[in-house]
Scaffold this active site. Sequence first.
Site, PDB file in Angstrom:
ATOM      1  NE  ARG A 239     -28.942  29.114 -24.400  1.00 31.83           N
ATOM      2  CZ  ARG A 239     -29.239  29.192 -25.685  1.00 31.83           C
ATOM      3  NH1 ARG A 239     -30.194  30.012 -26.082  1.00 31.83           N
ATOM      4  NH2 ARG A 239     -28.607  28.455 -26.563  1.00 31.83           N
ATOM      5  CD  GLU A 268     -40.682  34.867 -10.499  1.00 32.65           C
ATOM      6  OE1 GLU A 268     -40.497  35.781  -9.676  1.00 32.65           O
ATOM      7  OE2 GLU A 268     -40.023  33.814 -10.514  1.00 32.65           O
ATOM      8  CG  HIS A 280     -37.031  29.219 -27.665  1.00 36.47           C
ATOM      9  ND1 HIS A 280     -36.461  28.066 -27.221  1.00 36.47           N
ATOM     10  CD2 HIS A 280     -35.993  30.015 -28.040  1.00 36.47           C
ATOM     11  CE1 HIS A 280     -35.135  28.133 -27.344  1.00 36.47           C
ATOM     12  NE2 HIS A 280     -34.835  29.314 -27.830  1.00 36.47           N
TER      13      HIS A 280
END
Length: 399
Positions: A239, A268, A280
């Site tokens: 996560r 970032e 992902h």
Amino acid sequence: MSSVILDNKKTIKTLNNIAESGLKIFNKDNYTIDNDSENPDAIAVRSFNMHDLEFGDNLKAIARAGAGVNNIPVDKCTERGIVVFNTPGANANAVKELVLTSLIASSRNLFEGTTWARTLKGEGDQISKHVETGKKQFVGKEIKGKTLGVIGLGAIGALVANDALNLDMDVIGFDPFISVDTAWNLSRTVHRAMTIEELFANSDYITVHVPLTDDTKGMFNEKTFSIMKNDVTILNFSRDGLVNESDMAAALESGKVGKFITDFPSEEVLNMKNVVPFPHLGASTKESEENCAVMASHQVKDFLETGNIKNAVNFPNASLPYTGNRRFTAFHKNVPNMVGQITSALSNYDLNIADMVNRSRGDYAYTMIDIDNKVNGDIIPGIEANITEIEGIIAVRLI
């Protein structure tokens, strides 16, 4: 798996593409797949954000075809007696393979090397010369004999740990909540860290496989980086919220963290030095998606037809072989004398109890009661109204 014929067709709605191998489990005689339904009996979902959705009064279950349920308003569902299922372990092999692939590839600087090699396009006969002189900047290191720290030894973490041992790595594991089943599947050669600080201090590579909770949020931060070895590699396929991104950027810049491999890119993260971002992809394999869809569909189907619960994240698992003519189920607060009040209310209808089970999980509980009588549907409203009046009852159903 037990099954019954439903009195009325149930409606299943999907919020993401769910593999057909899973949806076909809902046979056409008893179920309708209707993605436009505003009040389905159950919802199948992958990563769709459900926090802003309004749920109809008919919704009984939500099945997450995957492990994480951060995209589902679990507390809201619990308060309404909506079971939230997930599919632990169904995508474990897919994630494990990507973790180990990334670990090896990053150690050998394959990502950077491949990117550089593509810049040689158009150099013609000079490519071989450039390769021989340029490859020096991508000298890597072997993982054999290095120490891998595995945080979280669930389905994925245990597979990663066992296979890393087979690659001749030393493995340290930390999981204060390890289950008995996982412990049986975990190699005895995995060293158990008594504290997470012990793991941080002794690992050359660290991979994390825990859910995002108040306790784990930002667990990778300036303080924990200070405990780690210099040039440590951190892999996060769990996560994004587990990592304090500002602290990670600083640790990468200073060289405290050598590389950060993450499945959760952000603005970032993409501006960080020595980061390897993936879009992902952890569970993005055909096999994983099918495994998750099949597992989720079986769990929902069994719950709708029998009331049995397996792999719920907000209510206790409960299973009872079907022994009566009808089955009564109730979600309720976990308070004293609740079962007694329910059975007393049922006795007002001269109903004999053939079998029952009561399970609790924290502040909530679930009761299933098999009724020995042949129950006519005409008295269902009366039963529901009578039981619902009991303080602490959340939702009732007669199957």
